[in-house]
Scaffold this motif. Structure first.
Motif, short mmCIF file in Angstrom:
data_model
loop_
_atom_site.label_atom_id
_atom_site.label_comp_id
_atom_site.label_asym_id
_atom_site.label_seq_id
_atom_site.Cartn_x
_atom_site.Cartn_y
_atom_site.Cartn_z
N PRO A 249 23.72 -3.67 -2.97
CA PRO A 249 24.35 -3.30 -4.25
C PRO A 249 23.74 -1.99 -4.76
O PRO A 249 22.52 -1.85 -4.80
CB PRO A 249 24.02 -4.46 -5.18
N VAL A 250 24.59 -1.04 -5.11
CA VAL A 250 24.12 0.27 -5.54
C VAL A 250 23.19 0.14 -6.74
O VAL A 250 22.24 0.91 -6.90
CB VAL A 250 25.33 1.16 -5.88
N ARG A 251 23.44 -0.84 -7.60
CA ARG A 251 22.62 -1.02 -8.80
C ARG A 251 21.83 -2.31 -8.77
O ARG A 251 21.44 -2.84 -9.81
CB ARG A 251 23.52 -0.98 -10.05
N GLY A 252 21.57 -2.82 -7.59
CA GLY A 252 20.85 -4.08 -7.48
C GLY A 252 19.36 -3.92 -7.60
O GLY A 252 18.82 -2.82 -7.53
N SER A 253 18.66 -5.04 -7.80
CA SER A 253 17.20 -5.05 -7.86
C SER A 253 16.71 -6.42 -7.40
O SER A 253 17.49 -7.37 -7.29
CB SER A 253 16.70 -4.76 -9.28
N LEU A 254 15.42 -6.49 -7.11
CA LEU A 254 14.76 -7.75 -6.72
C LEU A 254 15.36 -8.36 -5.46
O LEU A 254 15.26 -9.56 -5.23
CB LEU A 254 14.81 -8.77 -7.87
N GLY A 255 15.99 -7.54 -4.64
CA GLY A 255 16.55 -8.04 -3.38
C GLY A 255 17.85 -8.81 -3.53
O GLY A 255 18.36 -9.37 -2.56
N LYS A 256 18.43 -8.82 -4.75
CA LYS A 256 19.64 -9.60 -4.98
C LYS A 256 20.84 -8.97 -4.27
O LYS A 256 21.05 -7.77 -4.33
CB LYS A 256 19.95 -9.69 -6.47
N GLY A 257 21.64 -9.83 -3.63
CA GLY A 257 22.92 -9.39 -3.08
C GLY A 257 22.86 -8.60 -1.79
O GLY A 257 23.88 -8.10 -1.32
N ILE A 258 21.67 -8.47 -1.17
CA ILE A 258 21.56 -7.67 0.05
C ILE A 258 22.12 -8.45 1.24
O ILE A 258 21.86 -9.65 1.41
CB ILE A 258 20.10 -7.27 0.31
N LEU A 259 22.88 -7.76 2.08
CA LEU A 259 23.47 -8.34 3.29
C LEU A 259 22.96 -7.58 4.51
O LEU A 259 22.87 -6.35 4.49
CB LEU A 259 25.00 -8.24 3.24
N ARG A 260 22.65 -8.32 5.57
CA ARG A 260 22.25 -7.69 6.83
C ARG A 260 23.23 -8.12 7.92
O ARG A 260 23.48 -9.31 8.11
CB ARG A 260 20.83 -8.13 7.22
N ILE A 261 23.79 -7.14 8.59
CA ILE A 261 24.80 -7.40 9.63
C ILE A 261 24.26 -6.91 10.96
O ILE A 261 23.78 -5.77 11.07
CB ILE A 261 26.12 -6.67 9.29
N SER A 262 24.33 -7.76 11.98
CA SER A 262 23.83 -7.37 13.30
C SER A 262 24.73 -7.95 14.40
O SER A 262 25.41 -8.96 14.21
CB SER A 262 22.39 -7.85 13.50
N ARG A 263 24.71 -7.26 15.52
CA ARG A 263 25.49 -7.73 16.68
C ARG A 263 24.77 -8.87 17.37
O ARG A 263 23.54 -8.86 17.49
CB ARG A 263 25.72 -6.58 17.67
N LEU A 272 23.39 -12.08 7.52
CA LEU A 272 22.31 -12.70 6.74
C LEU A 272 22.47 -12.26 5.29
O LEU A 272 22.69 -11.09 5.01
CB LEU A 272 20.94 -12.24 7.26
N SER A 273 22.37 -13.20 4.36
CA SER A 273 22.47 -12.87 2.95
C SER A 273 21.34 -13.53 2.18
O SER A 273 20.86 -14.60 2.57
CB SER A 273 23.83 -13.31 2.38
N THR A 274 20.89 -12.85 1.10
CA THR A 274 19.77 -13.37 0.31
C THR A 274 20.27 -14.40 -0.69
O THR A 274 21.28 -14.21 -1.35
CB THR A 274 19.05 -12.24 -0.45
N THR A 275 19.54 -15.51 -0.78
CA THR A 275 19.80 -16.53 -1.80
C THR A 275 18.46 -16.94 -2.40
O THR A 275 17.40 -16.59 -1.88
CB THR A 275 20.48 -17.78 -1.21
N GLN A 276 18.50 -17.69 -3.49
CA GLN A 276 17.25 -18.15 -4.12
C GLN A 276 16.46 -19.06 -3.19
O GLN A 276 15.23 -19.11 -3.24
CB GLN A 276 17.57 -18.90 -5.42
N LEU A 277 17.15 -19.79 -2.33
CA LEU A 277 16.48 -20.75 -1.45
C LEU A 277 16.02 -20.14 -0.14
O LEU A 277 15.31 -20.78 0.63
CB LEU A 277 17.43 -21.93 -1.17
#
Length: 455
Positions: A249-263, A272-277
Motif C-alpha cells: 500500500p502506497v500509504r501503508g505502515s506497520l507491514g499492513k496489507g503487504i502482498l508477496r507474489i512468487s513463482r 503471501l499476505s500479512t495478517t494479525q495471526l
C-alpha cells in the motif's frame, strides 16, 4: 552550539508588574543589555514590552506571576537567552510545540497513548537544554487565536493557554488529521505571521519517494525496481523479470496489507499476505487467477509494485535495518542509530508490530549468511547509504524534515537496498525508556529545534 541560560523565577504580582522585570547584573553584562532600559521580551509568539531593573550580584530573571502565567513558566527554571541590541529584544527559549493526534484527559498516565513516556522524556530533555515544550492536538486549532491550549508537564499534566511555539514538530499519525483545513490554515498562518518553523510537515508515500530519489544517479543503486501499480500488465511484466515481487500500500505502515507474489516450481504462483495471526499462504494455477483474487483490494487502495529481494537471513528469517537519521544542532543530517529487525516466525515482514525482533547491526550481520567480505563493509556502508537517502529526500521532495526513519536491507551478496522512508518515525512506548536517562534521539531533536530557533 553555544548557549547562555538564565535562571527564571516568578515573584508576586504585588512586587512586580507584568511590564517590569528584574535581571541580574551578571546576565545583563553577558547579554549586553543596558540598565533601566525598556526592551521587548520574546517567548514564542508572545511579545511584551518590559522595563529592566538590574539586580546586583545575580544572574537570574525575575518576572511577575501574571507574565509567567501567560508563558507557562514554572516558579524556577532555566531558559536559553539571546539579546539583539538592534531590535532591543531579549528572546527566551526556544518554545517547542509538538502536534499530536489525540489526548485522553480521563487517563493522565496515558494522556497521549503509546507516546506518553516519550512526551515526558522530551519535557526532561528540554529542561536540561533551557527549552520549553508543550503538546497540542488538532482540536486546539479549531478556534482562531494567537495562543494555543496545550499540555505541559510539571509533576503531572496540566492544560493551559500558551504562545505559538518557535518550532513545531508534526507527530500526527493520521493523514486525515494532517490534511484538516484547520491544521493546514494554522500552519500557513504561523509560518507567515510569526516565522514559526514546522518540521516533518507531511507524510510520505512510497511511490513519491522512489520517483523522487530516482532523479539522482548516485541514489539509483539503492532503488529496487518500483512502479505505481496500474493493473495486470505491470504485474505480468514484473513477475517475468523477478522470482518474487511485492505489492505494498502506497500509504501503508506497520507491514499492513503487504502482498508477496512468487513463482512456484509447478508453474503456478504463490501469494503471501500479512495478517494479525501471521502469514496467509495461497496458491493459484496462473497469474491471471491470482490477479483476480487481489484486484478488489486495488480498487480502494493505491499500491506500489516492487522487485522482490533475496534478503540477508538469520535462521531463515529475513532481516532489514531501520536507520534513524536526524538533523543536529548545526542543521546537518546525521545517523543517530541503526538497528537490525528480524522477521518473526510465520511472517515475511520484520515490523515489530508483526512479531519482529530487534538486535544490533553487528550482532545480526555477524550471525547472518553474508560472506566474510560483505560483513566487513556493512558497518560503514549502511550509515553512508542512510545519509545519502535522507539528503536525497530533502533535495527532491519539497517539504521540511528534521528526522526520517529509513528502512534499508542487504541482499545475500551484501548489496544495500532502500525499502521505505518514514517521515513519522515511531516514538511508541515499546522503545526502551528510562526516567533518568534521555535517549540520544530525543536530545538531538531538542538541539535541532534550538538551531532552528537560533537559541
Amino acid at each position: 552550539m553555544s548557549q547562555y541560560k538564565i535562571p527564571v523565577q516568578t515573584v508576586h504580582t504585588g512586587i512586580l508588574q507584568d511590564n517590569t522585570v528584574m535581571l541580574g547584573e551578571r546576565s545583563m553584562k553577558k547579554l549586553k543589555i543596558p540598565a533601566h532600559s525598556t526592551i521587548q521580551l520574546a517567548f514564542g509568539s508572545l511579545r511584551q514590552e518590559v522595563t529592566v531593573i538590574p539586580v546586583p550580584k545575580s544572574d537570574s530573571l525575575r518576572v511577575s506571576e501574571g507574565l509567567a502565567s501567560r508563558t507557562g513558566w514554572k516558579r524556577r527554571q532555566s531558559l536559553g537567552a539571546s539579546y539583539s541590541s538592534g531590535s532591543r529584544t531579549l528572546r527566551l527559549g526556544p518554545l517547542i510545540g509538538v502536534l499530536v493526534s489525540r489526548d485522553h484527559p480521563d487517563n493522565p498516565d496515558r494522556l497521549f497513548g503509546q507516546i506518553t513516556l516519550f512526551c515526558r522524556e522530551l519535557t526532561n530533555a528540554c529542561r536540561a537544554q533551557g527549552a520549553c515544550v508543550y503538546f497540542f492536538t488538532p482540536e486546539a486549532l479549531e478556534m482562531r487565536s494567537s495562543s494555543i491550549q496545550g499540555w505541559v508537564y510539571d509533576e503531572g499534566w496540566r492544560k493551559q493557554s500558551l504562545p505559538v511555539a518557535d518550532v513545531i514538530n508534526n507527530r500526527l499519525t493520521s493523514r486525515k488529521a494532517e490534511n484538516k483545513t484547520s491544521v493546514q490554515h494554522f500552519l500557513a498562518e504561523v509560518k507567515s505571521r510569526y516565522g514559526t518553523h514546522f518540521f516533518n510537515e507531511k507524510f510520505l508515500d512510497k511511490t513519491e519517494v522512489f520517483e523522487a530519489l530516482a532523479q539522482d544517479a548516485a541514489l539509483q543503486r539503492y532503488l529496487p525496481e518500483s512502479h505505481a501499480f496500474s493493473g495486470f500488465a505491470v504485474l505480468k511484466k514484473m513477475c517475468s523479470h523477478y522470482p518474487s515481487v511485492f505489492l505494498k500500500p502506497v500509504r501503508g505502515s506497520l507491514g499492513k496489507g503487504i502482498l508477496r507474489i512468487s513463482r512456484e516450481d509447478g508453474g503456478g504462483y504463490r501469494l503471501l499476505s500479512t495478517t494479525q495471526l501471521g502469514t496467509r499462504k495461497q496458491s493459484f494455477p496462473s497469474l491471471t487467477k491470482l490477479f483476480q483474487a487481489v484486484a478488489p483490494k486495488m480498487k480502494s487502495t493505491r499500491y506500489q509494485i516492487q522487485q522482490g529481494l533475496p534478503l540477508m537471513e538469520l535462521g531463515r528469517r529475513p532481516v532489514d535495518f531501520r536507520a534513524l537519521v536526524q538533523k543536529n544542532g548545526t542543521g546537518k543530517w546525521g545517523v543517530t542509530s541503526i538497528v537490525a529487525r528480524t522477521a518473526g516466525s510465520n511472517h515475511f515482514v520484520s515490523n515489530l508490530a508483526r512479531g519482529g525482533s530487534l538486535s544490533t547491526v553487528k550482532e545480526a550481520v555477524g550471525k547472518s549468511n553474508l560472506s566474510p567480505g560483505a560483513k566487513e563493509s556493512v558497518q560503514i556502508q549502511l550509515p553512508k547509504a542512510a545519509l545519502a537517502i535522507a539528503r536525497g529526500v530533502e533535495t527532491y521532495i519539497p517539504a521540511h524534515f528534521g528526522e526520517l526513519g529509513i528502512d534499508i536491507a542487504l541482499d545475500q551478496s551484501g548489496r544495500i537496498w532502500l525499502l521505505e522512508v518514514n517521515s513519522k518515525p515511531s516514538k511508541n512506548d515499546n522503545t526502551p525508556l528510562n526516567d533518568q536517562k534521555i535517549r540520544p534521539s530525543v536530545k538531538q531533536m531538542v538541539l535541532y529545534c534550538r538551531y532552528l530557533a537560533g537559541l
